[in-house]
Design an enzyme around this catalytic site. Structure first.
Site, PDB file in Angstrom:
ATOM      1  N   LYS A   1       0.771  -1.335  -0.007  1.00 59.40           N
ATOM      2  CA  LYS A   1      -0.099  -0.155   0.103  1.00 59.40           C
ATOM      3  C   LYS A   1       1.023   1.397  -0.096  1.00 59.40           C
ATOM      4  O   LYS A   1       1.432   1.513   1.163  1.00 59.40           O
ATOM      5  CB  LYS A   1      -0.849  -0.028   1.135  1.00 59.40           C
ATOM      6  CG  LYS A   1      -2.034   0.860   1.058  1.00 59.40           C
ATOM      7  CD  LYS A   1      -2.431   1.628   2.520  1.00 59.40           C
ATOM      8  CE  LYS A   1      -1.905   3.104   2.727  1.00 59.40           C
ATOM      9  NZ  LYS A   1      -1.965   4.040   1.737  1.00 59.40           N
TER      10      LYS A   1
ATOM     11  N   GLU B   1       9.431   1.398  11.107  1.00 60.15           N
ATOM     12  CA  GLU B   1      10.638   2.397  10.974  1.00 60.15           C
ATOM     13  C   GLU B   1       9.792   3.851  10.883  1.00 60.15           C
ATOM     14  O   GLU B   1       9.038   4.176  10.212  1.00 60.15           O
ATOM     15  CB  GLU B   1      11.386   2.207   9.750  1.00 60.15           C
ATOM     16  CG  GLU B   1      12.447   2.934   9.647  1.00 60.15           C
ATOM     17  CD  GLU B   1      12.566   4.381   8.965  1.00 60.15           C
ATOM     18  OE1 GLU B   1      12.492   5.202   9.662  1.00 60.15           O
ATOM     19  OE2 GLU B   1      12.703   4.471   7.796  1.00 60.15           O
TER      20      GLU B   1
ATOM     21  N   CYS C   1      13.502  10.806   6.982  1.00 62.13           N
ATOM     22  CA  CYS C   1      13.510  10.485   8.503  1.00 62.13           C
ATOM     23  C   CYS C   1      14.843  10.519   9.304  1.00 62.13           C
ATOM     24  O   CYS C   1      14.991  10.954  10.587  1.00 62.13           O
ATOM     25  CB  CYS C   1      12.792   9.156   8.472  1.00 62.13           C
ATOM     26  SG  CYS C   1      13.737   7.874   7.817  1.00 62.13           S
TER      27      CYS C   1
ATOM     28  N   GLU D   1       9.459  15.901  15.545  1.00 61.51           N
ATOM     29  CA  GLU D   1       9.833  15.794  14.197  1.00 61.51           C
ATOM     30  C   GLU D   1       9.074  16.957  13.387  1.00 61.51           C
ATOM     31  O   GLU D   1       7.951  16.774  13.217  1.00 61.51           O
ATOM     32  CB  GLU D   1       9.583  14.397  13.657  1.00 61.51           C
ATOM     33  CG  GLU D   1      10.241  14.150  12.229  1.00 61.51           C
ATOM     34  CD  GLU D   1      10.086  12.979  11.721  1.00 61.51           C
ATOM     35  OE1 GLU D   1      11.219  12.392  11.126  1.00 61.51           O
ATOM     36  OE2 GLU D   1       8.941  12.169  11.857  1.00 61.51           O
TER      37      GLU D   1
END
Length: 487
Positions: free
Chosen positions: A181, A256, A289, A384
């Site tokens: 997906k 992750e 990331c 973040e």
């Protein structure tokens, strides 16, 4: 047929799902828009629980035959997929640049070749995957890796095809079937991958691609009882939702997640190198990331570091990612731009100072930004941003550097710049991170373990670690006697 084909950068892309070796359209669609100029790239089939169930059923039906396929044959097909990727690097690069706004030159020279390498690496690793037999009181222990079953792989928008194949390749190599997906903000190259895999001879149902939104198609996928592995790259809140859904079926997870990685610069460092590494964190408009977004510099060199940083960062060229001279492209989506700007505005309201940048430009472009005068417990230091926004703090000694570096809920990566080898060993031993780079950044080898600590993830992938996750690892213990003589 043509109503389901969109042409992007001269490349025909099917906008339907790929399920059981066939194209499947949904009743509803969603609009895919280029972040470069806001143009519509296509109307994409919008998956629901119906398509989720169909894709899992197709993967389940294809699993026994694919699992029983020899290692050599699985490896051959993965190499054939890599061949197909290499033949279409230009198509893939152009489509993905329009779809997610990353630099075309990076897609051509690095990202798409890495996609092919993902398949070749895991095909080759499969052929040498083994554990030496060992003895227990005269009994032989033999370790094997058995395919687990259908795998749901949910991938992000910042490096769509590369990060998808980082999961797809080992899952297929292990003998599993896959439901991929892709992120709804950048779905197009996943559709092209389905075409490439089919042309390479991958049997129907072994790879399925289902497009759509997380709550509509992602949730029924991760909660399906026939799914045996889930691998996800994305945000912490989404991972928590997936984990709750998977818990009902005890489906193993690999996650992750986000990062708030530090870049530590000591006074004995090569400052030019340190500045180069720091400016590199603006790569992909900061939508990485692993980016070391918290720059920590020893007090005695912080002024000189800042001066050199500003000088180098001011030379970055921001604009159309299709232009060879562009260094920073747009952010992916209006919601992402709004999120980034919200972080910066709140930080400035709280007393932070923008040394460079600090505001959006035309369209979805955000100025490369460096903020100072930020408190350790402030939102801009702790959360973040996922955009071209860095913070700069100073430290007085090694202990303070490590304390600041570890003082977030994340632990994905860390970068250290120092001229002292012994210091490097001391500091890296104390850093909480899945990957630490010393005097370098983003050097990645697929045989190395990759993953995060704390809220940056669960588990490790890469090399044998990938097969450990995507397989049921079995130990068979055989007695030395008891065999019948059959003549």
């Amino acid at each position: 047929m043509t109503e389901h084909i969109t042409t992007v950068a001269g490349v025909a892309v099917d906008t339907r799902h790929w399920i059981g070796g066939e194209r499947v359209a949904s009743v509803e669609t969603f609009t895919d828009v280029s972040p470069i100029d806001g143009s519509t790239l296509g109307e994409i089939s919008r998956g629901t629980a119906t398509e989720a169930a169909a894709s899992v059923a197709a993967a389940r039906a294809a699993f026994p035959t694919w699992a029983a396929t020899s290692r050599a044959e699985r490896a051959r097909i993965l190499h054939a997929i890599a061949d197909g990727v290499e033949k279409r690097i230009e198509d893939l690069a152009n489509v993905e640049t329009l779809d997610n706004g990353a630099l075309l030159r990076s897609h051509r020279r690095g990202v798409m070749p890495r996609v092919a390498h993902n398949f070749r690496f895991f095909a080759d690793w499969l052929l040498k995957l083994e554990h030496e037999d060992f003895d227990t009181r005269g009994h032989t222990n033999h370790v094997s890796w058995d395919p687990a079953g259908p795998c749901v792989l949910i991938t992000p928008w910042n490096a769509p095809l590369m990060l998808a194949t980082w999961k797809v390749a080992p899952a297929l190599a292990a003998g599993n079937t896959v439901i991929l997906k892709p992120a709804e903000w950048s779905p197009l190259t996943a559709s092209l991958l389905a075409d490439i895999a089919a042309e390479a001879g991958l049997p129907a149902g072994v790879l399925n691609v289902v497009q759509g939104y997380g709550d509509e198609v992602g949730n029924p996928l991760v909660s399906h009882p026939d799914v045996r592995r889930i691998s996800f790259t994305g945000s912490v809140p989404t991972a928590q939702h997936i984990a709750r859904a998977a818990a009902a079926n005890l489906t193993p997870l690999s996650l992750e997640l986000g990062g708030k990685s530090p870049l530590l610069v000591f006074a004995d460092a090569d400052l030019d190198l340190a500045v180069d590494l720091a400016v590199e964190q603006y790569d992909n408009a900061g939508q990485v990331c692993l980016a070391a977004t918290r720059i920590l510099v020893e007090e005695t060199v912080s002024d000189e570091f800042t001066r050199r940083f500003v000088e180098k960062a001011s030379r970055l060229r921001q604009g159309d990612p299709r232009d060879e001279g562009t260094d920073l492209g747009p952010t992916i989506h209006p919601r992402q731009l709004e999120k980034i700007d919200g972080f910066v505005r709140r930080a400035l309201d709280d007393g932070a100072r923008a040394v460079i940048g600090g505001k959006p430009k035309d369209g979805l472009y955000y100025e490369p930004t460096l903020l100072t005068d930020v408190a350790q417990d402030s939102e801009i230091v702790q959360e973040e941003v996922f955009g071209p926004v860095l913070t700069l703090q100073t430290f007085g000694d090694e202990d303070e550097a490590v304390r600041r570096a570890n003082d977030t809920r994340f632990g994905l990566a860390a970068t250290l710049v120092t001229g002292d080898h012994e210091r490097a060993e001391r500091v890296t031993a104390r850093l909480v991170a899945g990957t630490v780079w010393v005097n370098c950044f983003f050097v990645r080898d697929l045989q190395a373990p990759f993953g995060g600590s704390r809220h940056s993830g669960v588990g490790r992938e890469g090399g044998t670690w990938s097969f450990d996750f995507y397989c049921d690892v079995k130990n068979t213990v055989t007695a030395p006697n008891g065999w019948q003589d059959h003549g």
